[in-house]
Design a protein around this motif. Structure first.
Motif, PDB file in Angstrom:
ATOM      1  N   ARG A   1       0.724  -1.087  -0.028  1.00  0.00           N
ATOM      2  CA  ARG A   1      -0.042  -0.046   0.057  1.00  0.00           C
ATOM      3  C   ARG A   1       0.946   1.052  -0.055  1.00  0.00           C
ATOM      4  N   GLU A   2       0.545   2.186  -1.151  1.00  0.00           N
ATOM      5  CA  GLU A   2       1.687   3.134  -1.187  1.00  0.00           C
ATOM      6  C   GLU A   2       1.307   4.050   0.130  1.00  0.00           C
ATOM      7  N   THR A   3       0.032   4.313   0.552  1.00  0.00           N
ATOM      8  CA  THR A   3      -0.413   4.968   1.573  1.00  0.00           C
ATOM      9  C   THR A   3       0.318   4.837   2.853  1.00  0.00           C
ATOM     10  N   SER A   4       0.683   3.521   2.920  1.00  0.00           N
ATOM     11  CA  SER A   4       1.582   3.061   4.094  1.00  0.00           C
ATOM     12  C   SER A   4       2.804   3.272   4.310  1.00  0.00           C
ATOM     13  N   ASN A   5       3.478   3.226   2.904  1.00  0.00           N
ATOM     14  CA  ASN A   5       4.826   3.620   2.836  1.00  0.00           C
ATOM     15  C   ASN A   5       5.060   5.352   3.006  1.00  0.00           C
ATOM     16  N   LEU A   6       3.917   5.924   2.603  1.00  0.00           N
ATOM     17  CA  LEU A   6       4.096   7.514   2.595  1.00  0.00           C
ATOM     18  C   LEU A   6       4.004   8.019   4.174  1.00  0.00           C
ATOM     19  N   GLU A   7       3.114   7.002   4.932  1.00  0.00           N
ATOM     20  CA  GLU A   7       2.925   7.497   6.156  1.00  0.00           C
ATOM     21  C   GLU A   7       4.246   7.370   6.922  1.00  0.00           C
ATOM     22  N   ILE A   8       5.066   6.626   6.371  1.00  0.00           N
ATOM     23  CA  ILE A   8       6.628   6.670   7.227  1.00  0.00           C
ATOM     24  C   ILE A   8       7.432   7.665   6.611  1.00  0.00           C
ATOM     25  N   LEU A   9       7.347   7.992   5.403  1.00  0.00           N
ATOM     26  CA  LEU A   9       7.876   9.343   5.139  1.00  0.00           C
ATOM     27  C   LEU A   9       7.450  10.561   5.640  1.00  0.00           C
ATOM     28  N   SER A  10       6.186  10.449   6.148  1.00  0.00           N
ATOM     29  CA  SER A  10       5.648  11.684   6.738  1.00  0.00           C
ATOM     30  C   SER A  10       6.221  11.658   8.184  1.00  0.00           C
ATOM     31  N   LEU A  11       6.066  10.662   8.668  1.00  0.00           N
ATOM     32  CA  LEU A  11       6.946  10.420  10.127  1.00  0.00           C
ATOM     33  C   LEU A  11       8.227  10.995  10.003  1.00  0.00           C
ATOM     34  N   ALA A  12       9.024  10.688   9.334  1.00  0.00           N
ATOM     35  CA  ALA A  12      10.260  11.066   9.280  1.00  0.00           C
ATOM     36  C   ALA A  12      10.410  12.576   9.165  1.00  0.00           C
ATOM     37  N   ASP A  13       9.684  13.106   8.347  1.00  0.00           N
ATOM     38  CA  ASP A  13       9.644  14.539   8.332  1.00  0.00           C
ATOM     39  C   ASP A  13       9.280  15.340   9.288  1.00  0.00           C
ATOM     40  N   LYS A  14       8.350  14.591  10.130  1.00  0.00           N
ATOM     41  CA  LYS A  14       7.680  15.258  11.495  1.00  0.00           C
ATOM     42  C   LYS A  14       9.110  15.095  12.286  1.00  0.00           C
ATOM     43  N   LEU A  15       9.620  13.850  12.368  1.00  0.00           N
ATOM     44  CA  LEU A  15      10.802  13.569  13.147  1.00  0.00           C
ATOM     45  C   LEU A  15      12.031  14.332  13.200  1.00  0.00           C
ATOM     46  N   LYS A  16      12.121  14.790  11.886  1.00  0.00           N
ATOM     47  CA  LYS A  16      13.315  15.771  11.766  1.00  0.00           C
ATOM     48  C   LYS A  16      13.274  16.965  12.558  1.00  0.00           C
ATOM     49  N   LEU A  17      12.084  17.493  12.581  1.00  0.00           N
ATOM     50  CA  LEU A  17      11.913  18.811  13.503  1.00  0.00           C
ATOM     51  C   LEU A  17      12.343  18.575  14.740  1.00  0.00           C
ATOM     52  N   GLU A  18      12.364  17.299  15.354  1.00  0.00           N
ATOM     53  CA  GLU A  18      12.521  16.936  16.908  1.00  0.00           C
ATOM     54  C   GLU A  18      13.899  16.763  16.867  1.00  0.00           C
ATOM     55  N   VAL A  19      14.485  16.260  15.958  1.00  0.00           N
ATOM     56  CA  VAL A  19      15.989  15.844  16.317  1.00  0.00           C
ATOM     57  C   VAL A  19      16.793  16.202  15.305  1.00  0.00           C
ATOM     58  N   GLY A  20      16.666  17.398  14.804  1.00  0.00           N
ATOM     59  CA  GLY A  20      17.540  18.273  13.557  1.00  0.00           C
ATOM     60  C   GLY A  20      18.658  18.738  14.479  1.00  0.00           C
ATOM     61  N   ASP A  21      18.696  18.786  16.039  1.00  0.00           N
ATOM     62  CA  ASP A  21      19.965  19.247  16.621  1.00  0.00           C
ATOM     63  C   ASP A  21      21.047  18.143  16.769  1.00  0.00           C
ATOM     64  N   ARG A  22      20.464  16.848  16.548  1.00  0.00           N
ATOM     65  CA  ARG A  22      21.338  15.591  16.673  1.00  0.00           C
ATOM     66  C   ARG A  22      21.730  14.948  15.238  1.00  0.00           C
ATOM     67  N   PHE A  23      20.788  15.267  14.202  1.00  0.00           N
ATOM     68  CA  PHE A  23      20.811  14.552  12.997  1.00  0.00           C
ATOM     69  C   PHE A  23      20.813  15.600  11.833  1.00  0.00           C
ATOM     70  N   LYS A  24      21.685  15.519  10.969  1.00  0.00           N
ATOM     71  CA  LYS A  24      21.661  16.454   9.878  1.00  0.00           C
ATOM     72  C   LYS A  24      20.481  16.124   9.049  1.00  0.00           C
ATOM     73  N   THR A  25      20.215  14.687   8.530  1.00  0.00           N
ATOM     74  CA  THR A  25      19.261  14.263   7.869  1.00  0.00           C
ATOM     75  C   THR A  25      18.412  13.040   8.633  1.00  0.00           C
ATOM     76  N   VAL A  26      17.176  12.952   8.171  1.00  0.00           N
ATOM     77  CA  VAL A  26      16.406  11.689   8.740  1.00  0.00           C
ATOM     78  C   VAL A  26      15.712  11.157   7.470  1.00  0.00           C
ATOM     79  N   SER A  27      15.889  10.166   7.117  1.00  0.00           N
ATOM     80  CA  SER A  27      15.421   9.402   5.912  1.00  0.00           C
ATOM     81  C   SER A  27      15.200   8.053   6.335  1.00  0.00           C
ATOM     82  N   VAL A  28      14.238   7.463   5.220  1.00  0.00           N
ATOM     83  CA  VAL A  28      13.693   6.165   5.441  1.00  0.00           C
ATOM     84  C   VAL A  28      14.186   5.270   4.505  1.00  0.00           C
ATOM     85  N   ALA A  29      14.143   3.970   4.804  1.00  0.00           N
ATOM     86  CA  ALA A  29      14.512   2.593   4.194  1.00  0.00           C
ATOM     87  C   ALA A  29      13.453   1.667   4.412  1.00  0.00           C
TER      88      ALA A  29
END
Lengths: 120, 120
Positions: free
Chosen positions: B13-41
């Protein structure tokens, strides 16, 4: 009388399934004021099924069952399998209340949890 | 330079995979001081693979990669697949640091998260 059922995928690894049972025991300590029982059901690869777990709750006196899909994303299991099984149970048990809450991955606080564990 | 990669199972389900990408974008806002990038595999059914995601981080200048297995229980994917893929990457990139942190389901605060969502 309210019962909570954690529905997990199920694994071939027994340690993985035991991890869910252990989680249910810990969760019981937190939600004991809301739910008389906290039990576990699995979709695949191991037992009990959702059907068996729900019927077991009814036999123990529950008249309201809350199903918590312990899944991180809304794949086919969350979007199709759990709702289909639940719908059938609702039709079979018209005098009982059965509801499915959103899968755990949809919880807004999941981001904070991930932030806590994401260490360098 | 630190990079965080969320590794999820992957769904048809593409929507399910997009859910993870969306989560990564939100997480980036929280951990931006520790990680330059947040990506998904993803392990299966969709792209990018762990290998592609890690190499992409290196090409973007990362020298330390943290892999967060976005799985609730330690089934074969967590216990065997992710470690095996990571071990191979560590051998291929001896001048880089790659580490795997425990799967999200092992976080002690998961119980509180479940308690929050478990409503009657």
């Amino acid at each position: 009388v309210n019962a909570l059922i954690i529905v997990a995928h199920g694994s071939r690894r027994e340690t993985s399934n035991l991890e869910i049972l252990s989680l249910a025991d810990k969760l019981k300590l937190e939600v004991g004021d809301r739910f008389k029982t906290v039990s576990v059901a699995f979709l695949e690869l191991t037992q009990p099924s959702i059907n068996d777990a729900v019927v077991s709750c009814f036999k123990q006196g529950a008249n309201e069952v809350t199903i918590l899909p312990y899944f991180l994303s809304a794949g086919n299991h969350v979007s199709e399998d759990v709702p289909a099984i639940t719908q059938q149970l609702i039709e079979q048990w018209p005098d009982k209340a059965i509801k499915v809450i959103p899968h755990i991955g949809a919880a807004p606080a999941m981001i904070q949890l991930m932030s806590q564990v994401a260490v360098i």
